[in-house]
Enzyme design. Structure first.
Site, short mmCIF file in Angstrom:
data_model
loop_
_atom_site.label_atom_id
_atom_site.label_comp_id
_atom_site.label_asym_id
_atom_site.label_seq_id
_atom_site.Cartn_x
_atom_site.Cartn_y
_atom_site.Cartn_z
N HIS A 73 0.84 -1.21 0.00
CA HIS A 73 0.00 0.00 0.00
C HIS A 73 0.87 1.26 0.00
O HIS A 73 0.58 2.21 -0.73
CB HIS A 73 -0.91 0.05 1.25
CG HIS A 73 -1.90 -1.07 1.36
ND1 HIS A 73 -2.00 -1.84 2.48
CD2 HIS A 73 -2.83 -1.54 0.50
CE1 HIS A 73 -2.97 -2.74 2.33
NE2 HIS A 73 -3.48 -2.58 1.13
N LYS A 85 -16.96 -7.22 7.18
CA LYS A 85 -15.63 -7.80 7.33
C LYS A 85 -15.19 -7.72 8.79
O LYS A 85 -15.25 -6.66 9.39
CB LYS A 85 -14.63 -7.00 6.49
CG LYS A 85 -14.36 -7.60 5.13
CD LYS A 85 -13.13 -6.94 4.53
CE LYS A 85 -12.95 -7.32 3.07
NZ LYS A 85 -11.84 -6.61 2.44
N ARG A 135 -1.67 -6.71 -8.19
CA ARG A 135 -0.60 -7.68 -7.97
C ARG A 135 -0.56 -8.67 -9.12
O ARG A 135 0.34 -8.63 -9.93
CB ARG A 135 -0.79 -8.40 -6.63
CG ARG A 135 -0.20 -7.62 -5.46
CD ARG A 135 -0.81 -8.02 -4.14
NE ARG A 135 -2.23 -7.71 -4.11
CZ ARG A 135 -2.95 -7.74 -3.02
NH1 ARG A 135 -2.43 -8.10 -1.90
NH2 ARG A 135 -4.22 -7.42 -3.07
N SER A 195 -2.51 -7.79 3.18
CA SER A 195 -2.84 -7.61 4.61
C SER A 195 -3.21 -8.94 5.23
O SER A 195 -2.83 -9.25 6.36
CB SER A 195 -4.01 -6.62 4.76
OG SER A 195 -3.66 -5.36 4.25
P1 ADP Z 1 -9.32 -4.90 -0.22
O1 ADP Z 1 -9.70 -4.86 1.23
O2 ADP Z 1 -10.36 -4.40 -1.17
O3 ADP Z 1 -8.66 -6.20 -0.64
P2 ADP Z 1 -6.88 -3.64 0.40
O4 ADP Z 1 -7.13 -2.75 1.54
O5 ADP Z 1 -6.13 -4.91 0.68
O6 ADP Z 1 -8.21 -3.84 -0.39
O7 ADP Z 1 -6.05 -2.90 -0.71
C1 ADP Z 1 -6.48 -1.72 -1.32
C2 ADP Z 1 -5.82 -1.60 -2.67
O8 ADP Z 1 -4.42 -1.80 -2.54
C3 ADP Z 1 -6.28 -2.61 -3.71
O9 ADP Z 1 -6.30 -1.96 -4.97
C4 ADP Z 1 -5.22 -3.66 -3.68
O10 ADP Z 1 -5.11 -4.33 -4.93
C5 ADP Z 1 -4.00 -2.80 -3.43
N1 ADP Z 1 -2.91 -3.57 -2.85
C6 ADP Z 1 -2.92 -4.31 -1.73
N2 ADP Z 1 -1.73 -4.90 -1.51
C7 ADP Z 1 -0.92 -4.52 -2.54
C8 ADP Z 1 0.44 -4.81 -2.91
N3 ADP Z 1 1.19 -5.63 -2.19
N4 ADP Z 1 0.91 -4.23 -4.04
C9 ADP Z 1 0.13 -3.43 -4.77
N5 ADP Z 1 -1.15 -3.13 -4.50
C10 ADP Z 1 -1.68 -3.67 -3.39
#
Ligand code: ADP
Length: 161
Positions: free
Chosen positions: A21, A45, A94, A132
């Site tokens: 992120h 969630k 990803r 996450s």
């Molecule tokens: P969600 O809860 O919808 O899965 P996240 O909070 O995990 O979303 O992530 C928000 C955004 O960040 C999404 O677009 C996700 O694809 C992106 N993201 C999460 N982890 C990574 C990473 N390691 N590299 C690039 N983008 C990421």
């Protein structure tokens, strides 16, 4: 400073914020004048960290960065982006599994609010495997998550487990 700053809305759960992120936000700042990190108040969630904890961690990671704002939102993401004055949604990609889902989401959002554009940034190679969910799992089992999350998040995970 232009008279019409380019603002991007970066929505997610950020439970917790990872280096993946952080990288997307930092690279977003090279393209946009301001990035609004938007925490979804998604009641369905079950989260490890409370919304306030997650918000505070993101704020601490970006202390001193004037062009990053952290907000909470509920309801439709497109409405929250519009209300925040952001014409662009920023998302990270990803791999193929992200692509499938993100493609559906972007298509649905386009249908809901056609003037809102989605911009995708590809993850850096080092963060390809970082999510996450995986960070939570590894930390809960006592594994080392250094290098996957900011140091203050690692500390917060150590406190939780
Ligand atoms: P969600 O809860 O919808 O899965 P996240 O909070 O995990 O979303 O992530 C928000 C955004 O960040 C999404 O677009 C996700 O694809 C992106 N993201 C999460 N982890 C990574 C990473 N390691 N590299 C690039 N983008 C990421």
């Amino acid at each position: 400073m232009t008279s019409n700053p380019r603002v991007a809305f970066y929505p997610g759960s950020f439970d917790p914020i990872t280096n993946g992120h952080v990288d997307i936000i930092n690279r977003g700042l090279k393209i946009f004048d301001r990035v609004i990190v938007a925490l979804a108040q998604n009641v369905s969630k079950t989260a490890l960290f409370s919304l306030e904890e997650r918000k505070e961690m993101i704020e601490r990671v970006f202390t001193g960065e004037r062009n990053v704002d952290v907000v909470l939102f509920e309801g439709l993401m497109v409405n929250a982006a519009k209300a925040a004055g952001a014409p662009v949604v920023l998302r990270g990609l990803r791999g193929i599994t992200d692509f499938e889902y993100e493609f559906q989401l972007a298509t649905m959002n386009k249908r809901l609010l056609p003037e809102l554009e989605t911009v995708f940034l590809m993850t850096e190679r080092d963060n390809f495997h970082v999510s996450s969910k995986l960070v939570r799992e590894v930390a809960s089992l006592g594994g080392d998550v250094s290098g996957l999350v900011p140091a203050l998040v690692e500390e917060a995970l150590n406190v939780k487990f």
